[in-house]
Scaffold this motif. Sequence first.
Motif, mmCIF file in Angstrom:
data_model
loop_
_atom_site.group_PDB
_atom_site.id
_atom_site.type_symbol
_atom_site.label_atom_id
_atom_site.label_comp_id
_atom_site.label_asym_id
_atom_site.label_seq_id
_atom_site.Cartn_x
_atom_site.Cartn_y
_atom_site.Cartn_z
ATOM 1 N N TYR A 154 -56.934 -56.583 -18.488
ATOM 2 C CA TYR A 154 -55.743 -57.006 -18.028
ATOM 3 C C TYR A 154 -54.927 -58.165 -18.561
ATOM 4 O O TYR A 154 -54.600 -59.157 -17.770
ATOM 5 C CB TYR A 154 -55.698 -57.147 -16.614
ATOM 6 N N PRO A 155 -53.881 -57.463 -19.605
ATOM 7 C CA PRO A 155 -53.404 -58.480 -20.401
ATOM 8 C C PRO A 155 -52.218 -58.654 -19.403
ATOM 9 O O PRO A 155 -51.011 -59.770 -20.104
ATOM 10 C CB PRO A 155 -53.352 -57.888 -21.762
ATOM 11 N N ASP A 156 -51.751 -58.179 -19.074
ATOM 12 C CA ASP A 156 -49.702 -58.114 -18.108
ATOM 13 C C ASP A 156 -50.342 -58.943 -16.969
ATOM 14 O O ASP A 156 -49.118 -58.686 -16.407
ATOM 15 C CB ASP A 156 -49.222 -56.497 -17.706
ATOM 16 N N SER A 157 -51.417 -58.977 -16.571
ATOM 17 C CA SER A 157 -52.277 -59.886 -15.416
ATOM 18 C C SER A 157 -51.078 -61.207 -15.234
ATOM 19 O O SER A 157 -51.461 -61.933 -15.846
ATOM 20 C CB SER A 157 -53.376 -59.692 -15.081
ATOM 21 N N GLN A 158 -50.905 -60.869 -13.867
ATOM 22 C CA GLN A 158 -49.742 -62.338 -13.433
ATOM 23 C C GLN A 158 -50.863 -63.631 -13.769
ATOM 24 O O GLN A 158 -50.583 -64.252 -13.975
ATOM 25 C CB GLN A 158 -49.593 -62.564 -12.299
ATOM 26 N N TYR A 159 -52.505 -63.879 -13.063
ATOM 27 C CA TYR A 159 -53.192 -64.468 -14.037
ATOM 28 C C TYR A 159 -53.760 -64.334 -15.251
ATOM 29 O O TYR A 159 -54.473 -65.599 -15.597
ATOM 30 C CB TYR A 159 -54.296 -64.348 -13.036
ATOM 31 N N ALA A 160 -53.457 -64.157 -16.011
ATOM 32 C CA ALA A 160 -53.695 -63.971 -17.310
ATOM 33 C C ALA A 160 -53.590 -64.562 -18.023
ATOM 34 O O ALA A 160 -54.763 -65.991 -19.134
ATOM 35 C CB ALA A 160 -53.301 -62.699 -18.211
ATOM 36 N N PRO A 161 -52.038 -66.029 -18.319
ATOM 37 C CA PRO A 161 -51.541 -66.635 -18.986
ATOM 38 C C PRO A 161 -52.765 -68.125 -18.108
ATOM 39 O O PRO A 161 -53.071 -68.671 -19.294
ATOM 40 C CB PRO A 161 -50.585 -67.005 -18.389
ATOM 41 N N ASP A 162 -53.169 -68.459 -17.166
ATOM 42 C CA ASP A 162 -53.745 -69.550 -16.475
ATOM 43 C C ASP A 162 -55.218 -69.484 -17.930
ATOM 44 O O ASP A 162 -56.434 -70.112 -17.753
ATOM 45 C CB ASP A 162 -53.542 -69.468 -15.379
ATOM 46 N N ALA A 163 -56.057 -68.633 -16.557
ATOM 47 C CA ALA A 163 -57.024 -67.990 -17.221
ATOM 48 C C ALA A 163 -56.853 -67.792 -19.533
ATOM 49 O O ALA A 163 -57.893 -68.456 -19.830
ATOM 50 C CB ALA A 163 -57.606 -65.993 -17.779
ATOM 51 N N ALA A 164 -56.114 -68.459 -19.898
ATOM 52 C CA ALA A 164 -55.535 -68.223 -21.778
ATOM 53 C C ALA A 164 -55.938 -69.099 -21.860
ATOM 54 O O ALA A 164 -56.572 -70.041 -21.898
ATOM 55 C CB ALA A 164 -54.772 -67.263 -22.283
ATOM 56 N N GLN A 165 -55.791 -70.338 -20.413
ATOM 57 C CA GLN A 165 -55.115 -71.811 -20.560
ATOM 58 C C GLN A 165 -57.275 -72.076 -21.021
ATOM 59 O O GLN A 165 -57.252 -72.933 -21.555
ATOM 60 C CB GLN A 165 -54.570 -72.645 -20.315
ATOM 61 N N ARG A 166 -57.736 -72.587 -19.687
ATOM 62 C CA ARG A 166 -59.019 -72.060 -19.359
ATOM 63 C C ARG A 166 -59.849 -71.609 -19.969
ATOM 64 O O ARG A 166 -60.468 -72.178 -20.455
ATOM 65 C CB ARG A 166 -59.240 -72.125 -17.921
ATOM 66 N N LEU A 167 -59.444 -70.671 -20.970
ATOM 67 C CA LEU A 167 -60.388 -70.188 -21.516
ATOM 68 C C LEU A 167 -60.683 -71.624 -23.293
ATOM 69 O O LEU A 167 -61.504 -71.011 -23.326
ATOM 70 C CB LEU A 167 -60.172 -68.664 -22.130
ATOM 71 N N ARG A 168 -59.275 -71.605 -23.556
ATOM 72 C CA ARG A 168 -59.460 -72.412 -24.862
ATOM 73 C C ARG A 168 -60.101 -73.329 -24.547
ATOM 74 O O ARG A 168 -61.533 -73.846 -25.200
ATOM 75 C CB ARG A 168 -58.204 -72.515 -24.639
ATOM 76 N N TYR A 169 -60.261 -73.706 -23.546
ATOM 77 C CA TYR A 169 -61.005 -75.706 -22.885
ATOM 78 C C TYR A 169 -62.801 -74.878 -23.222
ATOM 79 O O TYR A 169 -63.364 -75.593 -23.325
ATOM 80 C CB TYR A 169 -60.524 -75.394 -21.268
ATOM 81 N N LEU A 170 -62.908 -74.063 -22.175
ATOM 82 C CA LEU A 170 -64.140 -73.264 -22.821
ATOM 83 C C LEU A 170 -64.487 -72.718 -23.648
ATOM 84 O O LEU A 170 -66.206 -73.333 -23.871
ATOM 85 C CB LEU A 170 -64.491 -72.143 -21.462
ATOM 86 N N LYS A 171 -63.930 -72.499 -24.386
ATOM 87 C CA LYS A 171 -64.621 -71.857 -25.851
ATOM 88 C C LYS A 171 -64.823 -73.407 -26.718
ATOM 89 O O LYS A 171 -65.713 -73.240 -27.336
ATOM 90 C CB LYS A 171 -63.403 -71.136 -26.424
ATOM 91 N N ASN A 172 -64.006 -74.639 -26.107
ATOM 92 C CA ASN A 172 -63.614 -75.937 -26.963
ATOM 93 C C ASN A 172 -65.091 -76.258 -26.476
ATOM 94 O O ASN A 172 -66.086 -76.805 -27.006
ATOM 95 C CB ASN A 172 -63.143 -76.809 -26.779
ATOM 96 N N LEU A 173 -65.614 -76.024 -25.665
ATOM 97 C CA LEU A 173 -66.564 -76.613 -25.097
ATOM 98 C C LEU A 173 -68.516 -76.009 -25.129
ATOM 99 O O LEU A 173 -68.816 -76.760 -25.252
ATOM 100 C CB LEU A 173 -66.953 -76.339 -23.436
ATOM 101 N N LEU A 174 -68.361 -74.842 -25.141
ATOM 102 C CA LEU A 174 -69.385 -74.335 -25.272
ATOM 103 C C LEU A 174 -69.473 -74.031 -27.244
ATOM 104 O O LEU A 174 -70.717 -74.108 -27.148
ATOM 105 C CB LEU A 174 -68.947 -72.494 -25.249
ATOM 106 N N ALA A 175 -68.585 -73.934 -27.592
ATOM 107 C CA ALA A 175 -68.903 -75.139 -29.379
ATOM 108 C C ALA A 175 -69.551 -75.686 -29.153
ATOM 109 O O ALA A 175 -70.556 -75.929 -30.372
ATOM 110 C CB ALA A 175 -67.396 -74.521 -29.973
#
Length: 278
Positions: A154-175
Amino acid sequence: MKTLITLLLTGSLFALVLTGCAGRVSDDDKSEQQLYQEAQEALDRNRYTTAITRLQALETRFPFGEYGEQAQLELIYAYHRSNQHEAARAAANRFIRLNPDHPQVDYALYLRGLAAWDGGRHALEGLKLSDISKRDPGATREAYADFRRLISDYPDSQYAPDAAQRLRYLKNLLAEQEVYVGQFYLRRGAPVAAINRGREVVEGYRDTPSVPDALAVMIEGYLHLNDQEEAERLKQLLIELDPDHPQLGRGQQFVQLHPADRPDKTLLQILSFDLLRF
């Protein structure tokens, strides 16, 4: 006289209590609209326990009613806001399974990710990132998977931008978690397992700050295996990527933090004379 007044007042209060109880309507006797309206009022006032009770009654008594699907969505939200994270994820799973084509599936997926986010990362809010990365990554991986799916599906979802920011944090955390585990394996004298953890970061999280540390883990792993050629190749890559890395010493010589001849040992290993290794 005083006794008579006391009796009259007591009787009046008792009558008022009875009248109030008689005026209350059980959830089992309320209409669908009434239950939904009361749930909405409770949500507006942040009374999430009351909202959950009304929404559960609504879902149970009117599963195919006018407010059925909306009640399921708001139940996810109420669980999440009341810090019932597992209940929120279970309710979101159920909604997504039963309503795969619903226009608000993206919202349910977003709430499911938030429930894992809050249940995992926020429970460790007072810790540094490096400390959080040493904890069980289960909830982190669940949140990562949900936010990643939301952005993908759902790239056009209104929740996608916030999810993307959280995803970057989580990606760093998992790495960073992978690097920490790789270092643990080096200390335990398990170089192959350490190399695999480092490779996971280099290949799966290549855009995170943990890549140089992952390369260092792999270099040490290959040095443990006496594979000088592969260790040297990875060292040159580390020099190109991060020439000031703390494990690159004078003359760009690689500094081992966990030499192969000095692995850490568990108490069980010491007592068993290394016959048992974990």
